[in-house]
Design an enzyme around this catalytic site. Sequence first.
Site, PDB file in Angstrom:
ATOM      1  N   GLY A  36       0.748  -1.245   0.000  1.00  7.11           N
ATOM      2  CA  GLY A  36       0.000   0.000   0.000  1.00  7.11           C
ATOM      3  C   GLY A  36       0.775   1.290   0.000  1.00  7.11           C
ATOM      4  O   GLY A  36       0.190   2.365  -0.151  1.00  7.11           O
ATOM      5  N   GLY A  96       3.190  -3.612  -4.075  1.00  4.31           N
ATOM      6  CA  GLY A  96       2.973  -3.803  -5.506  1.00  4.31           C
ATOM      7  C   GLY A  96       3.308  -2.521  -6.256  1.00  4.31           C
ATOM      8  O   GLY A  96       4.277  -2.424  -6.996  1.00  4.31           O
ATOM      9  N   TYR A 123     -10.008   5.892 -11.431  1.00  2.00           N
ATOM     10  CA  TYR A 123      -9.659   6.458 -10.118  1.00  2.00           C
ATOM     11  C   TYR A 123      -9.392   7.960 -10.177  1.00  2.00           C
ATOM     12  O   TYR A 123      -8.802   8.501  -9.233  1.00  2.00           O
ATOM     13  CB  TYR A 123      -8.376   5.804  -9.571  1.00  2.00           C
ATOM     14  CG  TYR A 123      -8.309   4.305  -9.582  1.00  2.00           C
ATOM     15  CD1 TYR A 123      -9.129   3.533  -8.765  1.00  2.00           C
ATOM     16  CD2 TYR A 123      -7.373   3.650 -10.385  1.00  2.00           C
ATOM     17  CE1 TYR A 123      -9.029   2.158  -8.761  1.00  2.00           C
ATOM     18  CE2 TYR A 123      -7.265   2.265 -10.383  1.00  2.00           C
ATOM     19  CZ  TYR A 123      -8.099   1.538  -9.560  1.00  2.00           C
ATOM     20  OH  TYR A 123      -7.988   0.173  -9.554  1.00  2.00           O
ATOM     21  N   CYS A 173     -14.762   5.393 -27.778  1.00  2.00           N
ATOM     22  CA  CYS A 173     -16.032   6.116 -27.858  1.00  2.00           C
ATOM     23  C   CYS A 173     -16.690   6.270 -26.497  1.00  2.00           C
ATOM     24  O   CYS A 173     -17.768   5.728 -26.234  1.00  2.00           O
ATOM     25  CB  CYS A 173     -16.957   5.399 -28.823  1.00  2.00           C
ATOM     26  SG  CYS A 173     -16.157   5.180 -30.407  1.00  2.00           S
ATOM     27  N   GLU A 174     -16.037   6.963 -25.595  1.00  2.00           N
ATOM     28  CA  GLU A 174     -16.572   7.278 -24.275  1.00  2.00           C
ATOM     29  C   GLU A 174     -15.928   8.594 -23.846  1.00  2.00           C
ATOM     30  O   GLU A 174     -14.723   8.759 -23.994  1.00  2.00           O
ATOM     31  CB  GLU A 174     -16.146   6.238 -23.221  1.00  2.00           C
ATOM     32  CG  GLU A 174     -16.513   4.833 -23.553  1.00  2.00           C
ATOM     33  CD  GLU A 174     -17.119   4.094 -22.371  1.00  2.00           C
ATOM     34  OE1 GLU A 174     -17.433   4.739 -21.336  1.00  2.00           O
ATOM     35  OE2 GLU A 174     -17.288   2.887 -22.504  1.00  2.00           O
ATOM     36  N   TYR A 192      -0.717  -1.395 -12.140  1.00  2.00           N
ATOM     37  CA  TYR A 192      -2.144  -1.295 -12.445  1.00  2.00           C
ATOM     38  C   TYR A 192      -2.359  -0.631 -13.803  1.00  2.00           C
ATOM     39  O   TYR A 192      -3.312   0.116 -14.005  1.00  2.00           O
ATOM     40  CB  TYR A 192      -2.894  -0.573 -11.302  1.00  2.00           C
ATOM     41  CG  TYR A 192      -2.612  -1.216  -9.961  1.00  2.00           C
ATOM     42  CD1 TYR A 192      -3.129  -2.475  -9.664  1.00  2.00           C
ATOM     43  CD2 TYR A 192      -1.757  -0.612  -9.024  1.00  2.00           C
ATOM     44  CE1 TYR A 192      -2.834  -3.098  -8.464  1.00  2.00           C
ATOM     45  CE2 TYR A 192      -1.456  -1.234  -7.817  1.00  2.00           C
ATOM     46  CZ  TYR A 192      -1.994  -2.482  -7.544  1.00  2.00           C
ATOM     47  OH  TYR A 192      -1.695  -3.103  -6.357  1.00  2.00           O
TER      48      TYR A 192
HETATM   49  C1  LIG Z   1      -3.363  -4.852  -3.803  1.00  2.00           C
HETATM   50  C2  LIG Z   1      -2.793  -5.531  -2.638  1.00  2.00           C
HETATM   51  C3  LIG Z   1      -1.475  -5.291  -2.264  1.00  2.00           C
HETATM   52  C4  LIG Z   1      -0.581  -4.305  -2.963  1.00  2.00           C
HETATM   53  O1  LIG Z   1      -0.945  -2.985  -2.804  1.00  2.00           O
HETATM   54  P1  LIG Z   1       0.001  -1.838  -3.399  1.00  2.00           P
HETATM   55  O2  LIG Z   1      -0.731  -0.595  -3.114  1.00  2.00           O
HETATM   56  O3  LIG Z   1       0.113  -2.090  -4.857  1.00  2.00           O
HETATM   57  O4  LIG Z   1       1.303  -1.917  -2.709  1.00  2.00           O
HETATM   58  C5  LIG Z   1      -0.958  -6.018  -1.204  1.00  2.00           C
HETATM   59  N1  LIG Z   1      -1.706  -6.919  -0.537  1.00  2.00           N
HETATM   60  C6  LIG Z   1      -2.987  -7.169  -0.866  1.00  2.00           C
HETATM   61  C7  LIG Z   1      -3.755  -8.158  -0.095  1.00  2.00           C
HETATM   62  C8  LIG Z   1      -3.582  -6.473  -1.925  1.00  2.00           C
HETATM   63  O5  LIG Z   1      -4.848  -6.719  -2.236  1.00  2.00           O
END
Ligand SMILES: *Cc1c(COP(=O)(O)O)cnc(C)c1O
Length: 421
Positions: free
Chosen positions: A239, A277, A318, A346-347, A375
Amino acid sequence: MDHFLYRDGELHAEDVPVAEIAAEVGTPFYCYSTATLTRHFRLFDEALEGMPHLVCYAMKAASNQAILKTLAGLGAGMDVVSGGEYLRARAAGVPGEKIVFSGVGKTREEMRIALEGGVRQFNVESEPEMAALSEVAVSLGVEVPITVRVNPDVDARTHAKIATGKSENKFGIPIARAREVYAEAARLPGLKVIGIDVHIGSQLTDLEPFRMAYEKVAELTEVLRADGHEISRLDLGGGLGIPYERSNAAPPLPTDYGALIRETVGHLGCEVEIEPGRLVAGNAGILVSKVIYVKSGEGRDFLILDGAMNDLIRPAMYDAYHDIVPVREPAPGVEPAKYDIVGPVCESGDTFAKERVMPAVGEGDLVAFRSAGAYGAVMSSEYNTRPLVPEVLVHEHQFAVIRPRPTFDEMINRDTIPAWL
Ligand SMILES: *Cc1c(COP(=O)(O)O)cnc(C)c1O
């Protein structure tokens, strides 16, 4: 920091001119930098140095096997959220004992795939899931290590669509019910309780919500241990946010995050897992697109690109901001222009930016969306029968297509016509 810099008047990915890739691959395409992926993974790994830990890359952010292999080679584990991701990680050479299985709706079939192939742990998100996992494990004659994902009810202060740690979100079990749920887990055959899992959301630009969540996890660790559970592993989720807008204050660094982890849970003697991620892949990728037309509208100019919302959906989904820069370095002192930057779909939602001030570009020029590595490609589609966007990986002076653009024939021939037509 990333490895997409201007050199000799041209945007480079490491040592490769982006325009050279475009000439060979065509546009649009995603381009990833090995050096940036490596650097970001190492920042997390080093932030936890000295603590027993495993950095499990959340592969839903960018899941091409070439990316997974790059990270696995550095020692990364993987956080997967589907049977498909599990198999993809295995195909990329990641051993089962380095794969953590997360997700709110794992099916019995997905459980079977991972249990047969071997898995580090399941992060269980509900009592019905726990019961199903117990059944599947018993039917296969295995014991599966589990954590329970707790929902700490903290506000991650991020976009509502990517906040996951409030009680109204679908994720995890309410932390207040944890003792009950752990007692049930301990009773069920085929499950071995080993720890606690938490993940409160994505694109967090402030450490405070992490602190609140991890303090609650530390407290719960003591409570569950007193109840007789073995809590030896803490999965602290992912996150941590990235700087999409360079003019904004920089989000905390992985080192600050690592220090917070030590401070909040370091005394518990647990092995720690984190699941970044976005911060691993986000700034390690760009989306390269070409200007089809510059169209003058009423009071505004539209920059119409050959990339669209089907290739990069984050702005539409988002309201995400991406820096969009010309691939040819603008001459110093050129007057900036102002555009609404759109794709051909087309949006009206197929809009990347409104009234964006950037150096003037013209028909046929290349532009790059920065911070598009996470993403991005994974959320792409073939909407409007636009070919699925290809992916390229750069390593120093080399580049390789890691997912080719499908041909129109390949796309069209995937449909099958029923006999009655
Ligand atoms: C999406 C997700 C992550 C990764 O989140 P990031 O913001 O991309 O770091 C980690 N753990 C779980 C369970 C997730 O669903």
